[in-house]
Design a protein around this motif. Structure first.
Motif, PDB file in Angstrom:
ATOM      1  N   ILE A  62       0.857  -1.188   0.000  1.00 59.21           N
ATOM      2  CA  ILE A  62       0.000   0.000   0.000  1.00 59.21           C
ATOM      3  C   ILE A  62       0.889   1.234   0.000  1.00 59.21           C
ATOM      4  O   ILE A  62       1.868   1.292   0.748  1.00 59.21           O
ATOM      5  N   GLU A  63       0.538   2.214  -0.816  1.00 60.53           N
ATOM      6  CA  GLU A  63       1.216   3.507  -0.793  1.00 60.53           C
ATOM      7  C   GLU A  63       0.166   4.579  -0.594  1.00 60.53           C
ATOM      8  O   GLU A  63      -0.810   4.642  -1.341  1.00 60.53           O
ATOM      9  N   LEU A  64       0.362   5.414   0.451  1.00 58.23           N
ATOM     10  CA  LEU A  64      -0.632   6.416   0.834  1.00 58.23           C
ATOM     11  C   LEU A  64      -0.014   7.781   1.054  1.00 58.23           C
ATOM     12  O   LEU A  64       1.156   7.892   1.433  1.00 58.23           O
ATOM     13  N   SER A  80       3.291   7.189   3.271  1.00 62.18           N
ATOM     14  CA  SER A  80       3.611   5.917   3.900  1.00 62.18           C
ATOM     15  C   SER A  80       3.579   4.785   2.878  1.00 62.18           C
ATOM     16  O   SER A  80       2.927   4.887   1.838  1.00 62.18           O
ATOM     17  N   THR A  81       4.290   3.727   3.228  1.00 65.17           N
ATOM     18  CA  THR A  81       4.272   2.482   2.475  1.00 65.17           C
ATOM     19  C   THR A  81       4.016   1.370   3.480  1.00 65.17           C
ATOM     20  O   THR A  81       4.700   1.286   4.493  1.00 65.17           O
ATOM     21  N   SER A  82       3.009   0.562   3.208  1.00 68.84           N
ATOM     22  CA  SER A  82       2.655  -0.524   4.126  1.00 68.84           C
ATOM     23  C   SER A  82       2.741  -1.874   3.435  1.00 68.84           C
ATOM     24  O   SER A  82       2.513  -1.987   2.230  1.00 68.84           O
ATOM     25  N   GLU A  96       3.697  -0.541   8.566  1.00 66.56           N
ATOM     26  CA  GLU A  96       3.825   0.703   7.805  1.00 66.56           C
ATOM     27  C   GLU A  96       5.134   1.426   8.105  1.00 66.56           C
ATOM     28  O   GLU A  96       5.514   1.564   9.262  1.00 66.56           O
ATOM     29  N   GLU A  97       5.799   1.883   7.067  1.00 63.59           N
ATOM     30  CA  GLU A  97       6.911   2.814   7.193  1.00 63.59           C
ATOM     31  C   GLU A  97       6.403   4.158   6.710  1.00 63.59           C
ATOM     32  O   GLU A  97       5.819   4.245   5.619  1.00 63.59           O
ATOM     33  N   PHE A  98       6.599   5.196   7.526  1.00 67.30           N
ATOM     34  CA  PHE A  98       6.052   6.507   7.150  1.00 67.30           C
ATOM     35  C   PHE A  98       7.005   7.628   7.506  1.00 67.30           C
ATOM     36  O   PHE A  98       7.876   7.480   8.359  1.00 67.30           O
ATOM     37  N   GLN A  99       6.809   8.741   6.814  1.00 67.76           N
ATOM     38  CA  GLN A  99       7.578   9.957   7.068  1.00 67.76           C
ATOM     39  C   GLN A  99       6.612  11.128   7.126  1.00 67.76           C
ATOM     40  O   GLN A  99       5.713  11.245   6.303  1.00 67.76           O
ATOM     41  N   SER A 109       5.021   1.727  12.095  1.00 64.56           N
ATOM     42  CA  SER A 109       3.868   1.422  12.936  1.00 64.56           C
ATOM     43  C   SER A 109       3.289   0.084  12.517  1.00 64.56           C
ATOM     44  O   SER A 109       3.503  -0.377  11.398  1.00 64.56           O
ATOM     45  N   VAL A 110       2.550  -0.523  13.427  1.00 65.60           N
ATOM     46  CA  VAL A 110       1.868  -1.771  13.149  1.00 65.60           C
ATOM     47  C   VAL A 110       0.403  -1.598  13.541  1.00 65.60           C
ATOM     48  O   VAL A 110       0.109  -1.104  14.633  1.00 65.60           O
ATOM     49  N   CYS A 111      -0.490  -1.984  12.627  1.00 66.65           N
ATOM     50  CA  CYS A 111      -1.921  -1.914  12.893  1.00 66.65           C
ATOM     51  C   CYS A 111      -2.511  -3.307  12.732  1.00 66.65           C
ATOM     52  O   CYS A 111      -2.119  -4.058  11.834  1.00 66.65           O
TER      53      CYS A 111
END
Length: 116
Positions: A62-64, A80-82, A96-99, A109-111
């Protein structure tokens, strides 16, 4: 993981984040919609008053882009990229890795999926 509209109607709660402590009693909750690989949704909880996201999904990636209003009155946005994983109990997890915009640090983060 090629299921069409895999995330449509699913909800997730944040269980960990390197960017901040997660309030276990009131974690941020995310509601996902998906149609044809296009993803959008909203989130609230913990330090977030209201947030929105939009992006795409290709198989298990996922890219958001996102933006949210914090309880402090500040806004935060970023990308973010998940990676979608399946837990042993069958629920989905998003890693997820996010900036944040203006921050070069990468956070993780982990969901976990909320099953009714």
């Amino acid at each position: 993981m090629n299921d069409t509209d895999l995330l449509n109607g699913r909800r997730f709660v944040m269980i960990s984040s390197t960017a901040s402590a997660v309030d276990a009693d009131a974690p941020t909750e995310f509601a996902y919609e998906e149609s044809g690989g296009v993803i959008w949704g909203h989130y609230t909880g913990d330090t977030v008053v209201h947030g929105r996201f939009v992006g795409t999904r290709d198989t298990d990636r996922i890219e958001l882009s996102y933006v949210h209003l914090l309880k402090t009155g500040e806004r935060a946005s970023g990308r973010s990229t998940s990676r979608i994983e399946t837990a042993e109990d069958g629920r989905l997890r998003l890693v997820e890795e996010f900036q944040f915009e203006g921050d070069d640090a990468t956070h993780v983060s982990v969901c976990a999926e909320v099953v009714p």
